[in-house]
Design a protein around this motif. Structure first.
Motif, PDB file in Angstrom:
ATOM      1  N   PRO A  16      26.793  -2.581 -23.210  1.00  0.00           N
ATOM      2  CA  PRO A  16      25.847  -3.656 -22.869  1.00  0.00           C
ATOM      3  C   PRO A  16      24.537  -3.063 -22.355  1.00  0.00           C
ATOM      4  O   PRO A  16      24.537  -2.102 -21.580  1.00  0.00           O
ATOM      5  N   SER A  17      23.422  -3.639 -22.822  1.00  0.00           N
ATOM      6  CA  SER A  17      22.104  -3.255 -22.312  1.00  0.00           C
ATOM      7  C   SER A  17      21.785  -4.186 -21.157  1.00  0.00           C
ATOM      8  O   SER A  17      21.725  -5.408 -21.344  1.00  0.00           O
ATOM      9  N   ILE A  18      21.530  -3.598 -19.983  1.00  0.00           N
ATOM     10  CA  ILE A  18      21.291  -4.446 -18.811  1.00  0.00           C
ATOM     11  C   ILE A  18      19.891  -5.073 -18.818  1.00  0.00           C
ATOM     12  O   ILE A  18      19.536  -5.788 -17.890  1.00  0.00           O
ATOM     13  N   LEU A  19      19.134  -4.838 -19.900  1.00  0.00           N
ATOM     14  CA  LEU A  19      17.794  -5.425 -19.993  1.00  0.00           C
ATOM     15  C   LEU A  19      17.824  -6.948 -19.858  1.00  0.00           C
ATOM     16  O   LEU A  19      16.870  -7.545 -19.357  1.00  0.00           O
ATOM     17  N   SER A  20      18.908  -7.569 -20.294  1.00  0.00           N
ATOM     18  CA  SER A  20      18.990  -9.033 -20.200  1.00  0.00           C
ATOM     19  C   SER A  20      19.799  -9.497 -18.988  1.00  0.00           C
ATOM     20  O   SER A  20      20.094 -10.689 -18.857  1.00  0.00           O
TER      21      SER A  20
ATOM     22  N   ALA B 184      20.807   6.411 -21.401  1.00  0.00           N
ATOM     23  CA  ALA B 184      19.378   6.120 -21.259  1.00  0.00           C
ATOM     24  C   ALA B 184      18.703   6.149 -22.616  1.00  0.00           C
ATOM     25  O   ALA B 184      18.679   7.187 -23.281  1.00  0.00           O
ATOM     26  N   HIS B 185      18.162   5.021 -23.035  1.00  0.00           N
ATOM     27  CA  HIS B 185      17.408   4.906 -24.294  1.00  0.00           C
ATOM     28  C   HIS B 185      15.936   4.944 -23.912  1.00  0.00           C
ATOM     29  O   HIS B 185      15.394   3.966 -23.386  1.00  0.00           O
ATOM     30  N   LEU B 186      15.290   6.086 -24.185  1.00  0.00           N
ATOM     31  CA  LEU B 186      13.905   6.292 -23.757  1.00  0.00           C
ATOM     32  C   LEU B 186      12.930   5.734 -24.782  1.00  0.00           C
ATOM     33  O   LEU B 186      12.813   6.270 -25.890  1.00  0.00           O
ATOM     34  N   MET B 187      12.245   4.687 -24.406  1.00  0.00           N
ATOM     35  CA  MET B 187      11.157   4.148 -25.241  1.00  0.00           C
ATOM     36  C   MET B 187       9.861   4.430 -24.493  1.00  0.00           C
ATOM     37  O   MET B 187       9.240   3.544 -23.904  1.00  0.00           O
ATOM     38  N   VAL B 188       9.493   5.722 -24.499  1.00  0.00           N
ATOM     39  CA  VAL B 188       8.365   6.211 -23.702  1.00  0.00           C
ATOM     40  C   VAL B 188       7.595   7.229 -24.550  1.00  0.00           C
ATOM     41  O   VAL B 188       8.149   7.819 -25.479  1.00  0.00           O
TER      42      VAL B 188
ATOM     43  N   PHE C 243      11.938  -5.350 -26.881  1.00  0.00           N
ATOM     44  CA  PHE C 243      12.414  -6.597 -26.267  1.00  0.00           C
ATOM     45  C   PHE C 243      13.852  -6.875 -26.684  1.00  0.00           C
ATOM     46  O   PHE C 243      14.240  -6.542 -27.809  1.00  0.00           O
ATOM     47  N   SER C 244      14.579  -7.513 -25.802  1.00  0.00           N
ATOM     48  CA  SER C 244      15.881  -8.034 -26.214  1.00  0.00           C
ATOM     49  C   SER C 244      15.667  -9.436 -26.784  1.00  0.00           C
ATOM     50  O   SER C 244      14.570  -9.996 -26.698  1.00  0.00           O
ATOM     51  N   GLY C 245      16.692  -9.962 -27.404  1.00  0.00           N
ATOM     52  CA  GLY C 245      16.631 -11.325 -27.917  1.00  0.00           C
ATOM     53  C   GLY C 245      15.994 -11.478 -29.287  1.00  0.00           C
ATOM     54  O   GLY C 245      15.710 -12.596 -29.717  1.00  0.00           O
TER      55      GLY C 245
ATOM     56  N   ILE D  47      24.321   1.289 -32.749  1.00  0.00           N
ATOM     57  CA  ILE D  47      23.431   0.257 -33.316  1.00  0.00           C
ATOM     58  C   ILE D  47      22.892  -0.590 -32.173  1.00  0.00           C
ATOM     59  O   ILE D  47      23.614  -0.877 -31.212  1.00  0.00           O
ATOM     60  N   ASP D  48      21.618  -0.968 -32.279  1.00  0.00           N
ATOM     61  CA  ASP D  48      20.956  -1.617 -31.141  1.00  0.00           C
ATOM     62  C   ASP D  48      19.948  -2.642 -31.641  1.00  0.00           C
ATOM     63  O   ASP D  48      18.961  -2.283 -32.295  1.00  0.00           O
ATOM     64  N   GLY D  49      20.216  -3.909 -31.321  1.00  0.00           N
ATOM     65  CA  GLY D  49      19.245  -4.955 -31.602  1.00  0.00           C
ATOM     66  C   GLY D  49      19.828  -6.120 -32.379  1.00  0.00           C
ATOM     67  O   GLY D  49      20.225  -5.965 -33.534  1.00  0.00           O
TER      68      GLY D  49
HETATM   69  C1  DX5 Z   1      15.243  -3.146 -27.606  1.00  0.00           C
HETATM   70  C2  DX5 Z   1      16.336  -2.465 -26.825  1.00  0.00           C
HETATM   71  C3  DX5 Z   1      17.668  -3.086 -26.982  1.00  0.00           C
HETATM   72  C4  DX5 Z   1      17.734  -4.521 -26.536  1.00  0.00           C
HETATM   73  C5  DX5 Z   1      18.870  -5.185 -27.218  1.00  0.00           C
HETATM   74  O1  DX5 Z   1      14.093  -2.394 -27.485  1.00  0.00           O
HETATM   75  O2  DX5 Z   1      16.456  -1.117 -27.239  1.00  0.00           O
HETATM   76  O3  DX5 Z   1      18.657  -2.304 -26.323  1.00  0.00           O
HETATM   77  O4  DX5 Z   1      17.879  -4.632 -25.148  1.00  0.00           O
HETATM   78  O5  DX5 Z   1      18.786  -6.544 -26.977  1.00  0.00           O
HETATM   79  P1  DX5 Z   1      19.507  -7.617 -27.906  1.00  0.00           P
HETATM   80  O6  DX5 Z   1      20.958  -7.268 -27.988  1.00  0.00           O
HETATM   81  O7  DX5 Z   1      19.260  -8.914 -27.186  1.00  0.00           O
HETATM   82  O8  DX5 Z   1      18.819  -7.545 -29.229  1.00  0.00           O
END
Ligand code: DX5
Ligand code: ZN
Length: 217
Positions: A8-12, A66-70, A144-146, A175-177
């Protein structure tokens, strides 16, 4: 059948109740916590950094990914290693010396991954695929998530699965997204090992049911 790992990505998550959110994920059977680190430059969004990751480390025994988007991933590795994350991925276009950074991460005893955006071809990482612990395939554009799952990712998963298997490489496919219970079976059948999910899990009333839905058990 292989066991699919759920990250789970804690972004949400509800950041005002993060401790509670994480204990709910642990009880729900999460395998890994996926941490989306965004700097407002590589992606048009800011998420969170070292202080929050340290707080998460302090309350959870789950492996941290850690998924670095930097734009400067090399600057984060020492801090993340000191905090105790177990997995780090970065986007190859964000560093001039990808081979070196992958090996720097591995020297800390951390699993190293590279991330491919939807329009980035697999060829970009082929020369270093044998050294990677995982490849993160983005099925949305990062930031972004969602967002909605991009269907062409399925063919990319199959292609990468084929290359890894034919060469006997160890890299796992993450896989992510946009992953939900509606497309989880498709990505699993195409060959993923680890599913990242944010909005689908956190919009569910019962995280355990959501995670089971993703594993397809
Ligand atoms: C997007 C992130 C994802 C995101 C996934 O930049 O890397 O990890 O949080 O969110 P969902 O599952 O809502 O698409
Ligand atoms: Zn992510």
């Amino acid at each position: 059948m292989k066991r699919i790992l759920i990250a789970p990505s804690i972004l949400s998550a509800d950041f005002s109740a993060l401790g509670n959110e994480i204990s709910r994920l642990e009880s729900a059977g999460a395998d890994i916590l996926h941490l989306d680190i965004m700097d407002g430059h590589y992606v048009p969004n800011l998420s969170f950094g070292q202080p929050m990751i340290k707080a998460v480390r302090g309350i959870s025994g789950l492996p941290l990914d850690a998924h670095l988007m930097v734009t400067n991933p090399a600057d984060y590795i020492t801090d993340l290693a000191e905090i105790g994350v177990q997995w780090i991925s970065f986007h190859p276009e964000t560093d001039f010396h990808v081979h070196r950074l992958v090996h720097t991460i591995k020297q800390y005893g951390i699993k190293a991954g590279l991330v491919l955006n939807p329009a980035t071809p697999i060829n970009v990482i082929k020369p270093i695929l044998s050294d990677l612990d995982y490849v993160l395939l983005m099925s949305v554009n990062p930031g972004f998530s969602g967002q909605s799952f991009i269907p062409s990712t399925i063919a990319k998963i199959r292609e990468l699965r084929g290359i890894i298997d034919q060469n006997g490489y160890q890299a796992l496919i993450q896989i992510d997204g946009g992953i939900t219970d509606q497309n989880a079976a498709d990505v699993i059948n195409a060959g993923v090992d680890i599913i990242v999910s944010a909005s689908y899990i956190f919009n569910s009333a019962d995280y355990g049911v959501a995670i089971k839905g993703l594993r397809h058990v």
